[in-house]
Design a protein around this motif. Structure first.
Motif, PDB file in Angstrom:
ATOM      1  N   THR A 246       0.823  -1.206   0.000  1.00  0.00           N
ATOM      2  CA  THR A 246       0.000   0.000   0.000  1.00  0.00           C
ATOM      3  C   THR A 246       0.857   1.256   0.000  1.00  0.00           C
ATOM      4  O   THR A 246       0.569   2.226  -0.717  1.00  0.00           O
ATOM      5  CB  THR A 246      -0.928   0.008   1.226  1.00  0.00           C
ATOM      6  OG1 THR A 246      -1.734  -1.174   1.217  1.00  0.00           O
ATOM      7  CG2 THR A 246      -1.824   1.227   1.218  1.00  0.00           C
ATOM      8  N   ALA A 247       1.926   1.247   0.797  1.00  0.00           N
ATOM      9  CA  ALA A 247       2.815   2.414   0.836  1.00  0.00           C
ATOM     10  C   ALA A 247       3.463   2.655  -0.528  1.00  0.00           C
ATOM     11  O   ALA A 247       3.560   3.804  -0.991  1.00  0.00           O
ATOM     12  CB  ALA A 247       3.884   2.213   1.904  1.00  0.00           C
ATOM     13  N   LEU A 248       3.908   1.585  -1.173  1.00  0.00           N
ATOM     14  CA  LEU A 248       4.508   1.730  -2.503  1.00  0.00           C
ATOM     15  C   LEU A 248       3.484   2.261  -3.500  1.00  0.00           C
ATOM     16  O   LEU A 248       3.799   3.121  -4.337  1.00  0.00           O
ATOM     17  CB  LEU A 248       5.052   0.375  -2.970  1.00  0.00           C
ATOM     18  CG  LEU A 248       5.700   0.350  -4.363  1.00  0.00           C
ATOM     19  CD1 LEU A 248       6.895   1.293  -4.410  1.00  0.00           C
ATOM     20  CD2 LEU A 248       6.130  -1.072  -4.724  1.00  0.00           C
ATOM     21  N   LEU A 249       2.251   1.776  -3.404  1.00  0.00           N
ATOM     22  CA  LEU A 249       1.190   2.251  -4.295  1.00  0.00           C
ATOM     23  C   LEU A 249       0.903   3.733  -4.064  1.00  0.00           C
ATOM     24  O   LEU A 249       0.677   4.486  -5.021  1.00  0.00           O
ATOM     25  CB  LEU A 249      -0.070   1.417  -4.069  1.00  0.00           C
ATOM     26  CG  LEU A 249      -1.258   1.708  -5.000  1.00  0.00           C
ATOM     27  CD1 LEU A 249      -0.867   1.443  -6.447  1.00  0.00           C
ATOM     28  CD2 LEU A 249      -2.462   0.866  -4.620  1.00  0.00           C
ATOM     29  N   VAL A 250       0.924   4.162  -2.800  1.00  0.00           N
ATOM     30  CA  VAL A 250       0.702   5.581  -2.494  1.00  0.00           C
ATOM     31  C   VAL A 250       1.806   6.432  -3.114  1.00  0.00           C
ATOM     32  O   VAL A 250       1.538   7.493  -3.702  1.00  0.00           O
ATOM     33  CB  VAL A 250       0.644   5.789  -0.969  1.00  0.00           C
ATOM     34  CG1 VAL A 250       0.669   7.278  -0.619  1.00  0.00           C
ATOM     35  CG2 VAL A 250      -0.604   5.153  -0.394  1.00  0.00           C
ATOM     36  N   LEU A 251       3.065   5.988  -3.001  1.00  0.00           N
ATOM     37  CA  LEU A 251       4.183   6.738  -3.580  1.00  0.00           C
ATOM     38  C   LEU A 251       4.065   6.821  -5.101  1.00  0.00           C
ATOM     39  O   LEU A 251       4.274   7.883  -5.697  1.00  0.00           O
ATOM     40  CB  LEU A 251       5.505   6.089  -3.182  1.00  0.00           C
ATOM     41  CG  LEU A 251       5.856   6.128  -1.691  1.00  0.00           C
ATOM     42  CD1 LEU A 251       7.130   5.340  -1.427  1.00  0.00           C
ATOM     43  CD2 LEU A 251       6.022   7.564  -1.213  1.00  0.00           C
ATOM     44  N   LEU A 252       3.714   5.708  -5.722  1.00  0.00           N
ATOM     45  CA  LEU A 252       3.571   5.695  -7.182  1.00  0.00           C
ATOM     46  C   LEU A 252       2.422   6.595  -7.629  1.00  0.00           C
ATOM     47  O   LEU A 252       2.546   7.333  -8.620  1.00  0.00           O
ATOM     48  CB  LEU A 252       3.365   4.268  -7.678  1.00  0.00           C
ATOM     49  CG  LEU A 252       4.558   3.321  -7.538  1.00  0.00           C
ATOM     50  CD1 LEU A 252       4.184   1.911  -8.002  1.00  0.00           C
ATOM     51  CD2 LEU A 252       5.751   3.829  -8.340  1.00  0.00           C
ATOM     52  N   CYS A 253       1.308   6.533  -6.910  1.00  0.00           N
ATOM     53  CA  CYS A 253       0.156   7.374  -7.265  1.00  0.00           C
ATOM     54  C   CYS A 253       0.491   8.850  -7.065  1.00  0.00           C
ATOM     55  O   CYS A 253       0.086   9.704  -7.871  1.00  0.00           O
ATOM     56  CB  CYS A 253      -1.055   6.991  -6.416  1.00  0.00           C
ATOM     57  SG  CYS A 253      -1.781   5.395  -6.851  1.00  0.00           S
ATOM     58  N   GLY A 254       1.225   9.153  -5.984  1.00  0.00           N
ATOM     59  CA  GLY A 254       1.633  10.544  -5.771  1.00  0.00           C
ATOM     60  C   GLY A 254       2.503  11.054  -6.904  1.00  0.00           C
ATOM     61  O   GLY A 254       2.291  12.159  -7.422  1.00  0.00           O
ATOM     62  N   GLY A 255       3.486  10.242  -7.310  1.00  0.00           N
ATOM     63  CA  GLY A 255       4.330  10.640  -8.436  1.00  0.00           C
ATOM     64  C   GLY A 255       3.543  10.782  -9.724  1.00  0.00           C
ATOM     65  O   GLY A 255       3.768  11.717 -10.513  1.00  0.00           O
ATOM     66  N   ALA A 256       2.597   9.866  -9.950  1.00  0.00           N
ATOM     67  CA  ALA A 256       1.782   9.923 -11.171  1.00  0.00           C
ATOM     68  C   ALA A 256       0.896  11.167 -11.195  1.00  0.00           C
ATOM     69  O   ALA A 256       0.743  11.819 -12.244  1.00  0.00           O
ATOM     70  CB  ALA A 256       0.922   8.663 -11.283  1.00  0.00           C
ATOM     71  N   LEU A 257       0.308  11.526 -10.054  1.00  0.00           N
ATOM     72  CA  LEU A 257      -0.510  12.737  -9.991  1.00  0.00           C
ATOM     73  C   LEU A 257       0.334  13.977 -10.238  1.00  0.00           C
ATOM     74  O   LEU A 257      -0.112  14.929 -10.900  1.00  0.00           O
ATOM     75  CB  LEU A 257      -1.209  12.827  -8.634  1.00  0.00           C
ATOM     76  CG  LEU A 257      -2.297  11.791  -8.353  1.00  0.00           C
ATOM     77  CD1 LEU A 257      -2.785  11.898  -6.913  1.00  0.00           C
ATOM     78  CD2 LEU A 257      -3.471  11.966  -9.309  1.00  0.00           C
TER      79      LEU A 257
END
Length: 320
Positions: A284-295
């Protein structure tokens, strides 16, 4: 172009990519105060839906015992003995077709001592004040209304000899489950809204950077630079903004969970449950980081694309 030239071009492209990637991070560090304020806004925006998601994810660990929602607790009068309690339990099974579990006063006291932590204090009682308790669970068919069935059963039980109190607890369990479902809907809504907010904040920040370098961009376009070449450093800036904002959100979430662990534990104990509240897992933490970068990338792309259309406009008009 032969294979050697192709390899050289790929290496040059890779070096330029890496240089732009890390030089953009250096540009952020060169404006520490502005970067800190932007990342703080992004981190708080990401924290709100993330915190609610983690809270609900932990609450899902509660054993709501939905299969026992129709259970009725029957408290017998203090003078009812074991034989009379067993006779009533057998009658309930025979006439109502329900499952019955009898809890003796000794077992009830032991369970209460374990749950309350007052084990030694309870030894001061000369007599056990607890009565016999029957846990009655009706067999419900799929088409049956649980509220109507349990209501009729409770009314019947209250008329039986030796019954002191009939208690139905399934309503508050249904309300709790409904609140969890409502919370999941809120998570979805907040995630969409605050994701849009992150995109807008990053786009506005990158827009100011592009405006400050407008003359430089015009010169690059005049000498033949492609849109991708011009866009690249700003996209990396947006990525770093989003990634750092997501990282800050995870750190703030960890601090919030640490602070709220004790009051949340007391609240759950009031419901007779205990759940170890933990933060998001590694996935979940990795997904949050990836989504933050994508946004961040999306916000930067939108901002730069708008300016590129404006810079290209005079050239298009002249060609016409």
């Amino acid at each position: 172009m032969n294979i050697r030239d192709t390899r050289r071009s790929v290496r040059a492209w890779g070096r330029r990519l890496l240089y732009s990637f890390f030089s953009s991070l250096g540009a952020l560090l060169g404006h520490r105060l502005g970067t800190l304020m932007t990342v703080l806004v992004l981190g708080i925006a990401m924290l709100l839906p993330l915190g609610l998601y983690v809270t609900l994810d932990n609450l899902r660990g509660l054993n709501l015992q939905q299969e026992d929602w129709g259970t009725v607790t029957v408290f017998l009068r203090p003078e009812v003995a074991e034989e009379q309690a067993g006779s009533l339990a057998e009658r309930i099974r025979r006439e109502q077709g329900a499952e019955v579990a009898a809890v003796s006063p000794q077992q009830g006291m032991a369970d209460f001592a374990e749950a309350s932590g007052f084990g030694q204090a309870l030894d001061l009682f000369e007599e056990n004040p607890l009565p016999w308790v029957l846990l009655v669970t009706p067999r419900l068919a799929a088409e049956q209304d649980i509220e109507a069935t349990v209501g009729a059963l409770s009314e019947w039980l209250g008329e039986q000899e030796g019954v002191d109190l009939v208690q139905v607890d399934f309503k508050w369990l249904q309300r709790l489950a409904g609140l969890l479902a409502l919370g999941e809907a809120f998570v979805t809504v907040l995630t969409v809204l605050f994701s849009l907010a992150v995109v807008v904040v990053v786009a506005n920040t990158i827009r100011l950077d592009v405006a400050n370098r407008a003359h430089e961009i015009e010169v690059l376009l005049m000498v033949g630079a492609s849109n991708g070449f011009v866009r690249q450093p700003f996209l990396y800036l947006g990525f770093w903004y989003g990634l750092l904002g997501a990282l800050l959100a995870l750190l703030l979430l960890a601090l919030c969970l640490l602070y709220l662990a004790r009051p949340l534990g007391r609240l759950l104990n009031a419901y007779g449950s205990s759940v170890d509240f933990g933060g998001p897992g590694a996935v979940t933490a990795l997904l949050v980081l990836l989504c933050g970068g994508a946004l961040g990338l999306l916000g930067a792309w939108l901002a730069v694309q708008r300016y590129l259309r404006q810079f290209r406009l005079p050239e298009s008009s002249g060609a016409g």
